[in-house]
Design a protein around this motif. Sequence first.
Motif, mmCIF file in Angstrom:
data_model
loop_
_atom_site.group_PDB
_atom_site.id
_atom_site.type_symbol
_atom_site.label_atom_id
_atom_site.label_comp_id
_atom_site.label_asym_id
_atom_site.label_seq_id
_atom_site.Cartn_x
_atom_site.Cartn_y
_atom_site.Cartn_z
ATOM 1 N N ALA A 172 45.681 45.439 49.947
ATOM 2 C CA ALA A 172 44.582 45.361 50.692
ATOM 3 C C ALA A 172 43.682 44.859 49.601
ATOM 4 O O ALA A 172 42.668 44.006 49.743
ATOM 5 C CB ALA A 172 44.072 46.576 51.342
ATOM 6 N N ARG A 173 43.725 45.585 48.506
ATOM 7 C CA ARG A 173 42.641 45.219 47.170
ATOM 8 C C ARG A 173 42.815 44.044 46.797
ATOM 9 O O ARG A 173 41.793 42.969 46.458
ATOM 10 C CB ARG A 173 43.062 46.310 46.034
ATOM 11 C CG ARG A 173 42.074 46.039 44.890
ATOM 12 C CD ARG A 173 42.283 47.005 43.782
ATOM 13 N NE ARG A 173 43.750 47.317 43.567
ATOM 14 C CZ ARG A 173 44.009 48.717 43.712
ATOM 15 N NH1 ARG A 173 43.338 49.791 43.857
ATOM 16 N NH2 ARG A 173 45.265 49.224 43.178
ATOM 17 N N TYR A 174 43.923 43.476 46.770
ATOM 18 C CA TYR A 174 44.291 42.123 46.498
ATOM 19 C C TYR A 174 43.748 41.012 47.428
ATOM 20 O O TYR A 174 43.191 40.173 47.166
ATOM 21 C CB TYR A 174 45.793 41.818 46.198
ATOM 22 C CG TYR A 174 46.281 40.589 45.849
ATOM 23 C CD1 TYR A 174 46.047 39.755 44.842
ATOM 24 C CD2 TYR A 174 46.944 39.655 46.898
ATOM 25 C CE1 TYR A 174 46.250 38.283 44.562
ATOM 26 C CE2 TYR A 174 47.265 38.299 46.559
ATOM 27 C CZ TYR A 174 46.873 37.798 45.702
ATOM 28 O OH TYR A 174 47.046 36.475 45.306
ATOM 29 N N MET A 175 44.303 41.454 48.685
ATOM 30 C CA MET A 175 43.711 40.393 49.729
ATOM 31 C C MET A 175 42.182 40.245 49.797
ATOM 32 O O MET A 175 41.707 39.347 50.308
ATOM 33 C CB MET A 175 44.130 40.873 51.169
ATOM 34 C CG MET A 175 45.768 40.798 51.202
ATOM 35 S SD MET A 175 46.374 39.111 50.967
ATOM 36 C CE MET A 175 45.577 38.129 52.522
ATOM 37 N N SER A 176 41.471 41.389 49.506
ATOM 38 C CA SER A 176 40.087 41.246 49.513
ATOM 39 C C SER A 176 39.389 40.406 48.632
ATOM 40 O O SER A 176 38.280 39.973 48.638
ATOM 41 C CB SER A 176 39.500 42.981 49.426
ATOM 42 O OG SER A 176 40.127 43.623 50.703
ATOM 43 N N ASN A 177 40.187 40.692 47.419
ATOM 44 C CA ASN A 177 39.622 39.711 46.358
ATOM 45 C C ASN A 177 40.687 39.285 45.452
ATOM 46 O O ASN A 177 41.371 39.586 44.308
ATOM 47 C CB ASN A 177 38.864 40.884 45.415
ATOM 48 C CG ASN A 177 38.003 40.229 44.172
ATOM 49 O OD1 ASN A 177 37.882 38.912 44.145
ATOM 50 N ND2 ASN A 177 37.383 40.995 43.361
ATOM 51 N N PRO A 178 41.266 38.263 46.123
ATOM 52 C CA PRO A 178 42.466 37.435 45.409
ATOM 53 C C PRO A 178 42.391 37.020 43.916
ATOM 54 O O PRO A 178 43.145 36.786 43.232
ATOM 55 C CB PRO A 178 42.892 36.613 46.120
ATOM 56 C CG PRO A 178 41.769 36.143 47.019
ATOM 57 C CD PRO A 178 41.127 37.388 47.238
ATOM 58 N N SER A 179 41.049 36.677 43.650
ATOM 59 C CA SER A 179 40.784 35.918 42.181
ATOM 60 C C SER A 179 40.292 37.152 41.312
ATOM 61 O O SER A 179 40.280 36.724 39.938
ATOM 62 C CB SER A 179 39.665 35.077 42.308
ATOM 63 O OG SER A 179 40.173 33.963 43.096
ATOM 64 N N GLY A 180 40.074 38.274 41.633
ATOM 65 C CA GLY A 180 39.789 39.387 40.737
ATOM 66 C C GLY A 180 38.238 39.302 40.371
ATOM 67 O O GLY A 180 38.029 39.769 39.180
#
Length: 151
Positions: A61-69
């Motif tokens: 979910a952390r990745y999906m919310s902010n895939p570019s970091g």
Amino acid sequence: MAYATLADLRGRLDWEPDEDELRIAAGALEDASALAAAYGRDWPADRAPQLVRTLVLKAAARYMSNPSGYTQSRAGDETLAWSDLGHDAGTVFFTHEEKRLLEGLAGTRPGLVSVVVSSWDSTIRPGVGGLVPVDYDGARFPMFSSDRGPW
């Protein structure tokens, strides 16, 4: 072999993902599950601890919310900033604390242990010390102290 399903992940997102995002989410779940197995152990998917499933969903979910970091964004001047995550920016990752939790669940957390060191085939008796074999016929020699006299 994912420790969580797309339906579980969709429940954690605050938007309804489209088909392309669902494809990316499936990959994120696979990546997070592979990392969980690497930092913890390779649990069978149907018998993994609940916390493993939770941590996999959290990382995906952390990745999906902010895939570019990104850590900062401004709409007016088009300012974007990346975090100091280094190679983890824009990838599925576990935080330091999440890694420690996985190691604890797997019983692989590094630490110090104390072990008894003794000679092969030695006998330790309370108050006597250790007796070690000195020849092949079974004769024994006191290694530490003896009840027959101090050394």
